[in-house]
Design an enzyme around this catalytic site. Structure first.
Site, PDB file in Angstrom:
ATOM      1  N   ASP A  38       0.904  -1.431  -0.004  1.00 29.56           N
ATOM      2  CA  ASP A  38       0.123   0.147   0.095  1.00 29.56           C
ATOM      3  C   ASP A  38       0.815   1.242   0.028  1.00 29.56           C
ATOM      4  OD1 ASP A  38      -1.989   1.921   0.386  1.00 29.56           O
ATOM      5  OD2 ASP A  38      -2.718   1.211   2.424  1.00 29.56           O
ATOM      6  N   GLU A  90      29.964   6.612   5.563  1.00 32.95           N
ATOM      7  CA  GLU A  90      29.905   5.274   5.932  1.00 32.95           C
ATOM      8  C   GLU A  90      30.087   4.452   4.759  1.00 32.95           C
ATOM      9  OE1 GLU A  90      25.732   5.238   8.307  1.00 32.95           O
ATOM     10  OE2 GLU A  90      25.997   3.149   7.564  1.00 32.95           O
ATOM     11  N   CYS A 122      26.337   6.943  10.721  1.00 26.54           N
ATOM     12  CA  CYS A 122      25.844   8.304  10.503  1.00 26.54           C
ATOM     13  C   CYS A 122      26.186   9.264  11.454  1.00 26.54           C
ATOM     14  CB  CYS A 122      24.237   8.334  10.816  1.00 26.54           C
ATOM     15  SG  CYS A 122      23.405   7.214   9.463  1.00 26.54           S
ATOM     16  N   THR A 165      13.596   3.672   2.352  1.00 27.81           N
ATOM     17  CA  THR A 165      14.516   4.530   2.995  1.00 27.81           C
ATOM     18  C   THR A 165      15.907   5.003   2.241  1.00 27.81           C
ATOM     19  OG1 THR A 165      15.643   3.349   4.576  1.00 27.81           O
ATOM     20  CG2 THR A 165      13.128   3.577   5.208  1.00 27.81           C
ATOM     21  N   SER A 215      16.206  -0.686  15.801  1.00 30.11           N
ATOM     22  CA  SER A 215      16.984   0.560  15.634  1.00 30.11           C
ATOM     23  C   SER A 215      16.237   1.506  16.036  1.00 30.11           C
ATOM     24  CB  SER A 215      17.516   0.365  14.032  1.00 30.11           C
ATOM     25  OG  SER A 215      16.435   0.840  13.381  1.00 30.11           O
ATOM     26  N   HIS A 247      18.533  13.631  13.257  1.00 27.88           N
ATOM     27  CA  HIS A 247      18.934  12.860  12.175  1.00 27.88           C
ATOM     28  C   HIS A 247      17.489  11.870  11.641  1.00 27.88           C
ATOM     29  CE1 HIS A 247      21.066   9.599   9.985  1.00 27.88           C
ATOM     30  NE2 HIS A 247      20.451   8.740  10.569  1.00 27.88           N
ATOM     31  N   LYS A 256       8.557  11.157  15.285  1.00 27.78           N
ATOM     32  CA  LYS A 256       8.767  10.291  16.455  1.00 27.78           C
ATOM     33  C   LYS A 256       9.660  11.051  17.366  1.00 27.78           C
ATOM     34  CE  LYS A 256       8.230   5.712  14.253  1.00 27.78           C
ATOM     35  NZ  LYS A 256       6.824   5.053  14.747  1.00 27.78           N
TER      36      LYS A 256
HETATM   37  P1  HMG Z   1       8.486  -2.180   8.416  1.00 29.45           P
HETATM   38  O1  HMG Z   1       8.672  -3.053   9.431  1.00 29.45           O
HETATM   39  O2  HMG Z   1       8.243  -2.670   6.848  1.00 29.45           O
HETATM   40  O3  HMG Z   1       7.276  -1.239   8.527  1.00 29.45           O
HETATM   41  O4  HMG Z   1       9.773  -1.163   8.047  1.00 29.45           O
HETATM   42  P2  HMG Z   1       6.135  -0.917   9.732  1.00 29.45           P
HETATM   43  O5  HMG Z   1       5.513  -2.075   9.698  1.00 29.45           O
HETATM   44  O6  HMG Z   1       6.873  -0.693  11.002  1.00 29.45           O
HETATM   45  O7  HMG Z   1       5.310   0.173   9.119  1.00 29.45           O
HETATM   46  C1  HMG Z   1       5.788   1.621   9.128  1.00 29.45           C
HETATM   47  C2  HMG Z   1       4.999   2.680   9.492  1.00 29.45           C
HETATM   48  O8  HMG Z   1       3.861   2.651   8.497  1.00 29.45           O
HETATM   49  C3  HMG Z   1       4.313   2.114  10.867  1.00 29.45           C
HETATM   50  O9  HMG Z   1       3.840   3.304  11.521  1.00 29.45           O
HETATM   51  C4  HMG Z   1       2.837   1.789  10.325  1.00 29.45           C
HETATM   52  O10 HMG Z   1       2.025   1.806  11.363  1.00 29.45           O
HETATM   53  C5  HMG Z   1       2.582   2.490   9.219  1.00 29.45           C
HETATM   54  P3  HMG Z   1       4.343   3.683  13.079  1.00 29.45           P
HETATM   55  O11 HMG Z   1       3.363   2.678  13.644  1.00 29.45           O
HETATM   56  O12 HMG Z   1       5.811   3.239  13.066  1.00 29.45           O
HETATM   57  O13 HMG Z   1       4.003   4.990  13.181  1.00 29.45           O
HETATM   58  N1  HMG Z   1       1.930   1.796   8.281  1.00 29.45           N
HETATM   59  C6  HMG Z   1       0.828   2.599   7.353  1.00 29.45           C
HETATM   60  N2  HMG Z   1       0.462   3.587   7.391  1.00 29.45           N
HETATM   61  C7  HMG Z   1      -0.463   4.191   6.372  1.00 29.45           C
HETATM   62  N3  HMG Z   1      -0.897   3.309   5.710  1.00 29.45           N
HETATM   63  C8  HMG Z   1      -0.900   2.040   5.736  1.00 29.45           C
HETATM   64  C9  HMG Z   1       0.358   1.479   6.437  1.00 29.45           C
HETATM   65  N4  HMG Z   1       0.746   0.375   6.660  1.00 29.45           N
HETATM   66  C10 HMG Z   1       1.776   0.436   7.730  1.00 29.45           C
HETATM   67  N5  HMG Z   1      -1.405   1.229   4.752  1.00 29.45           N
HETATM   68  C11 HMG Z   1      11.369   0.068   9.109  1.00 29.45           C
HETATM   69  C12 HMG Z   1      10.004   0.101   9.118  1.00 29.45           C
HETATM   70  C13 HMG Z   1      12.003   1.456   9.623  1.00 29.45           C
HETATM   71  C14 HMG Z   1      11.712  -0.986  10.127  1.00 29.45           C
HETATM   72  C15 HMG Z   1      12.372  -0.127   7.960  1.00 29.45           C
HETATM   73  O14 HMG Z   1      12.240   1.016   6.995  1.00 29.45           O
HETATM   74  C16 HMG Z   1      13.796  -0.228   8.309  1.00 29.45           C
HETATM   75  O15 HMG Z   1      14.306  -1.213   8.515  1.00 29.45           O
HETATM   76  N6  HMG Z   1      14.608   0.920   7.812  1.00 29.45           N
HETATM   77  C17 HMG Z   1      15.953   1.178   7.907  1.00 29.45           C
HETATM   78  C18 HMG Z   1      16.369   1.247   9.371  1.00 29.45           C
HETATM   79  C19 HMG Z   1      16.353   2.408   9.745  1.00 29.45           C
HETATM   80  O16 HMG Z   1      15.900   3.594   9.073  1.00 29.45           O
HETATM   81  N7  HMG Z   1      15.913   2.858  11.392  1.00 29.45           N
HETATM   82  C20 HMG Z   1      15.992   4.041  11.944  1.00 29.45           C
HETATM   83  C21 HMG Z   1      16.599   4.086  13.167  1.00 29.45           C
HETATM   84  S1  HMG Z   1      18.371   3.849  12.998  1.00 29.45           S
HETATM   85  C22 HMG Z   1      19.171   4.976  12.259  1.00 29.45           C
HETATM   86  O17 HMG Z   1      18.716   6.001  12.031  1.00 29.45           O
HETATM   87  C23 HMG Z   1      20.531   4.862  11.645  1.00 29.45           C
HETATM   88  C24 HMG Z   1      20.732   4.832  10.241  1.00 29.45           C
HETATM   89  O18 HMG Z   1      20.534   6.112   9.704  1.00 29.45           O
HETATM   90  C25 HMG Z   1      22.104   4.347   9.788  1.00 29.45           C
HETATM   91  C26 HMG Z   1      23.235   4.896  10.576  1.00 29.45           C
HETATM   92  O19 HMG Z   1      23.446   5.462  11.740  1.00 29.45           O
HETATM   93  O20 HMG Z   1      24.421   4.794   9.970  1.00 29.45           O
HETATM   94  C27 HMG Z   1      19.807   3.898   9.747  1.00 29.45           C
END
Ligand code: HMG
Length: 426
Positions: A38, A90, A122, A165, A215, A247, A256
């Protein structure tokens, strides 16, 4: 209020800033369609709009070089005034040779310029900034400036939760003791270190591995700790900040982060604004680059600064709170106050210029360019591409294990190649 009103101690910070956005983007709704997800999960749930995608002749070095070339041109700094160059990334292209040294040659810096890279997920961008500020404040700098470059490609496996992302981009900043853009607090240090396996990239992989939901918790713990530390050591409260820059691995993360602080600070009763009003005022204006480019890792908070400076009516003396997070993990909260030159950078950081010139690609091209990204790490990969005004630095490929770049020399019209064994001057 005039610049630097907030800090009555030695200050240093950003004197000029510039951003580079790659040539291509892939729309998030197209990715959702192909993945059978979606669309609103990606656009509302994560807040993403577009991801920047590299062309086969671009890499972290070419992005960094272009951002730095723009910075030198726009700031008018003369090259003999640059005494230190620190790169945070990185997405290293070599396990040993620093990106900074490629940039030193490509931009024609003096040979007495200190050059090095910092790797720390990061957080490396903030570590580079801290290091450059410290250098600028020592007598050894002799009034010269430092340059900080952040450059990254956020790259996850096809079809993985991290895929929507992804992003790519670079920032360049001139750092010194007359910070006309943003003066940073050098007296207070609110940092948090915690060994966690939330996101990592083993040396043998192009794509990151991530424990996604964990994370987010690690990030929010780093924010909670550093916010509270900084709050305890200074008099600043949430209501004092004109903007809060977080970040931003994806825009919803900033929501959040904001909401955590909003609650810690007592919510509506204490702040007199709803969560949404507070977010729209203090955070939304910082998110333009993140929405348009995706996660750009080390550049994330600096791209948030360019989003503000480029598009919003910034005045000297505005207080910014900046949260930096690097997986693994390192966190820092720092405050900055805008300087007297901040207005002069409106429409000048490169953000609107690069966003307007880039082209949308199809899913097939997205997959092709990813394949090129994988290949370009291998010996024997070669691209036929000439440097141009639009793309002044070109990654040619790897020959005999040496990474080759082509670019137009800064002091002449000659096209040069870097990466070959160079004769020494003696
Ligand atoms: P996921 O598990 O597929 O998604 O991936 P989800 O099921 O958690 O859904 C995401 C959001 O969409 C949720 O919202 C759902 O409710 C919503 P929330 O509950 O969180 O507010 N949702 C919907 N909304 C509207 N309509 C719909 C619908 N369906 C669901 N139909 C995850 C999410 C972030 C885990 C994934 O994208 C990921 O693994 N990302 C990479 C890791 C990341 O970015 N982590 C962030 C913190 S770590 C960091 O920032 C460091 C980094 O930059 C690297 C570094 O430091 O070097 C990554």
């Amino acid at each position: 209020m005039s610049g630097n009103t907030y800090f009555n101690h030695a200050y240093a910070g950003i004197e000029a800033i510039s951003i580079f956005v790659p040539n291509h983007y892939f729309p998030i709704e197209d990715l959702a369609r192909v993945r059978g997800v979606d669309e609103e999960k990606f656009t509302i749930g994560l807040g993403c709009k577009k991801m920047s995608v590299l062309s086969p002749f671009e890499d972290p070095v070419t992005m960094a070089a272009t951002a730095m070339k723009d910075l030198i041109r726009k700031s008018g700094i003369s090259k003999d005034q640059i005494g230190c160059l620190v790169v945070g990334s990185e997405s290293g292209v070599d396990e040993s040779k620093p990106i900074a040294v490629y940039l030193h040659e490509m931009l024609g810096l003096e040979d007495n310029c200190r050059c090095f890279d910092i790797k720390n997920a990061c957080y490396a961008g903030t570590a580079a900034l801290r290091s450059a500020m410290s250098w600028a404040m020592t007598p050894a700098s002799k009034g010269r400036k430092a340059v900080v470059i952040t450059t990254d490609v956020a790259y996850y496996d096809l079809g993985s939760p991290g895929e929507p992302t992804q992003g790519a981009g670079a920032c360049a900043m001139l750092i010194g003791t007359d910070p006309g853009v943003l003066s940073l607090d050098t007296a207070n240090e609110a940092v948090h270190t915690n060994e966690v396996m939330d996101f990592w990239r083993p040396a043998y992989r192009n794509s990151a591995i991530v424990n996604g939901h964990y994370s987010l918790e690690c990030y929010l713990e780093g924010l909670r700790k550093t916010w509270s530390l900084y709050r305890d050591m200074t008099s600043y409260r949430m209501k004092d900040y004109d903007y809060l820059l977080f970040h931003t691995p994806f825009p919803k993360m900033a929501w959040k982060a904001h909401n955590l602080i909003y609650k810690l600070e007592g919510g509506f009763k204490a702040l007199g604004m709803t969560e949404e009003e507070s977010f729209n005022t203090k955070v939304l204006p910082t998110l333009k680059a993140a929405q348009e480019m995706g996660n750009i890792y080390t550049s994330s908070i600096f791209a948030a600064i360019t989003s503000l400076v480029e598009f919003h009516d910034m005045k000297p003396g505005m207080l910014l709170g900046v949260f930096s997070y690097g997986s693994g993990s390192s966190s820092e909260f720092i405050s900055g106050t805008t300087g007297k030159a901040v207005k002069s950078w409106a429409n000048r950081t490169g953000l609107s210029h690069y966003l307007s010139r880039r082209r949308k690609i199809s899913y097939d091209d997205y997959v092709l360019y990813r394949a090129a990204y994988e290949q370009r790490m291998k010996d024997g990969y070669f691209v036929n591409h000439e440097p141009s005004d639009e793309n002044p630095f070109v990654y040619l490929g790897i020959k005999n294990h040496k990474r080759l770049y082509s670019y137009t020399a800064q002091d002449s019209e000659d096209v040069k190649t870097i990466g070959l064994t160079k004769p020494l001057q003696g």
